[in-house]
Design an enzyme around this catalytic site. Structure first.
Site, PDB file in Angstrom:
ATOM      1  N   ALA A  85      -3.265  -4.912  -2.400  1.00 43.21           N
ATOM      2  CA  ALA A  85      -4.122  -4.271  -1.398  1.00 43.21           C
ATOM      3  C   ALA A  85      -3.289  -3.366  -0.497  1.00 43.21           C
ATOM      4  CB  ALA A  85      -4.842  -5.330  -0.569  1.00 43.21           C
ATOM      5  N   TYR A  86      -2.100  -3.802  -0.157  1.00 40.93           N
ATOM      6  CA  TYR A  86      -1.233  -3.015   0.713  1.00 40.93           C
ATOM      7  C   TYR A  86      -0.852  -1.700   0.043  1.00 40.93           C
ATOM      8  CZ  TYR A  86       2.731  -1.696   3.643  1.00 40.93           C
ATOM      9  OH  TYR A  86       3.587  -1.005   4.459  1.00 40.93           O
ATOM     10  N   ASP A  87      -0.565  -1.748  -1.254  1.00 39.50           N
ATOM     11  CA  ASP A  87      -0.144  -0.548  -1.986  1.00 39.50           C
ATOM     12  C   ASP A  87      -1.307   0.373  -2.320  1.00 39.50           C
ATOM     13  OD1 ASP A  87       2.497  -1.368  -1.939  1.00 39.50           O
ATOM     14  OD2 ASP A  87       2.382  -2.382  -3.888  1.00 39.50           O
TER      15      ASP A  87
END
Length: 409
Positions: free
Chosen positions: A315-317
């Site tokens: 999700a962060y990427d």
């Protein structure tokens, strides 16, 4: 300019069979950060009566004495000050009070009581005497986390809320005796495989989880109770494994030093990982799924590995994932100097969270944290150790978990 060899020389100068060290991390109640009119470092009664046997009198109401104390960790040398030690013993005169205090440090002007010293590791080196005169005391207040690393490499980790005694001579019989209490394991209760191969932190923590308290208990108190239990299990196992070796003796200085370094390294490793692992257990118990709702030390940009990322690296990427639904939680048992390290983790996340067990910070330092968009997560039982102006802005572990849950799709 500050050089670490200055600290090493200080430790060598105060390492003698007649010298006993008392080490602790200064709390807001030790300094004036907590707003107390009677600020001063807490030192257990039994320890103080051992160091100052002249105080140990039940035939005199509130016996006291004065002794010289010198703070050596400041840039400009300070003259010794005269500090008062008193035993309030009216329990033996029809009252209820039975405690010791040290006073006369000079208020907020003293490096010991300065609010910004809150959270610092402090070493009190008491030089005991044989001539009936009170012991002299020399103090080193760590100015940087490098100071702490040097000291803990010699004595082992000193965690918030704990105190440690160290001496090269015979140790006074004053440390709290944990045998038979709480989670202390008797020799026949220790798994045989643990005696053959010292277990990792996860195994010891699982034993602490099994010992209680039940999952119905508040998660903040649950984690704090388990950490105490884990420490007792660790100490009982360490004694069972190492004490026979020590009693058998060593055939060379090198073998002794090697064993001692191994013990200290194990202690440091345990203290460095303990809070991280306890938090991981709590997250799982509270219904957060690892790999879906959170990741432990995932790899993200620049090879960084934050302690906890919610919901995770994928999700962060994903540039399309809403940044307002991302959370970073760093874990540092004490945070006085180390909190700034968190600011460079996870560039996408502006507002970062830090879980700590440090007992208080100064209002100035807390203001710096908030201006840097760092939010402190502190177990609820420790909130009262923070200045009243700070408490309303602290986040409990339960509140953090509830917030993370609210962000799930």
């Amino acid at each position: 300019m500050y050089f670490l060899d200055e600290l090493n020389r200080w430790m060598d100068d105060h390492s003698d069979p007649q010298v006993v060290w008392y080490l602790k991390r200064l709390t807001a109640n030790d300094t004036v950060a907590g707003g107390s009119n009677q600020a001063g470092p807490y030192i257990p009664r039994d320890f103080l009566l051992e160091v100052f046997p002249q105080l140990n009198r039940r035939d005199v109401r509130n016996p006291d004495l004065r002794f010289p104390l010198q703070i050596d960790s400041v840039a400009e040398p300070l003259s010794p000050i005269e500090v008062r030690a008193v035993w309030y013993n009216n329990q033996f005169f029809g009252g209820t009070r039975n405690e010791t205090r040290m006073t006369g440090f000079g208020g907020a002007e003293s490096p010991l009581l300065n609010p910004d010293s809150t959270g610092a590791l402090a070493v009190f080196a008491f030089h005991r005497t044989d001539d009936g005169k009170p012991a002299r005391c020399f103090v080193w207040i760590c100015r940087h986390d490098l100071d702490e690393d040097v000291i803990e490499s010699r004595v082992g980790a000193v965690q918030p809320g704990e105190w440690r005694m160290w001496t090269t001579g015979p140790a006074p019989a004053i440390a709290a005796d944990l045998r038979g209490a709480g989670c202390w394991l008797q020799p026949d209760e220790i798994p045989r495989e643990w005696l053959e191969q010292f277990p990792g932190g996860e195994e010891i923590i699982q034993r602490a989880v099994e010992a209680g308290p039940p999952l119905t208990h508040d998660m903040d108190k649950r984690m704090m109770t388990r950490r105490v239990c884990e420490f007792q299990i660790f100490q009982s196992l360490e004694e069972a494994v190492e004490l026979p070796v020590i009693r058998a003796g060593f055939d060379s200085i090198e073998s002794f030093v090697s064993r001692a370094q191994s013990i200290l390294q194990r202690r440091k490793s345990r203290s460095g990982r303990s809070l991280e692992l306890h938090a991981r257990v709590i997250f799982r118990e509270e219904g957060l799924v690892e790999g879906t709702d959170f990741e432990f030390q995932p790899k993200i940009e620049g090879g960084k590995a934050p302690d906890y990322l919610f919901p995770g690296a994928a999700a962060y990427d994903d540039a399309g994932f809403p940044v307002e639904r991302l959370r970073l939680l760093a874990v540092k048992t004490s945070c006085k100097d180390r909190w700034r390290q968190v600011l460079n983790e996870a560039n996408r996340i502006q507002d970062k969270h830090l879980l700590t067990l440090q007992e208080g910070v100064s209002e100035n330092q807390f203001r710096e944290m908030r201006e840097a968009n760092l939010r402190l997560v502190v177990p609820r039982p420790l909130h009262t150790s923070y200045p009243s102006a700070v408490r309303t802005e602290l986040m409990s572990l339960a509140e953090f978990v509830d917030e993370v849950k609210s962000l799930r799709s």
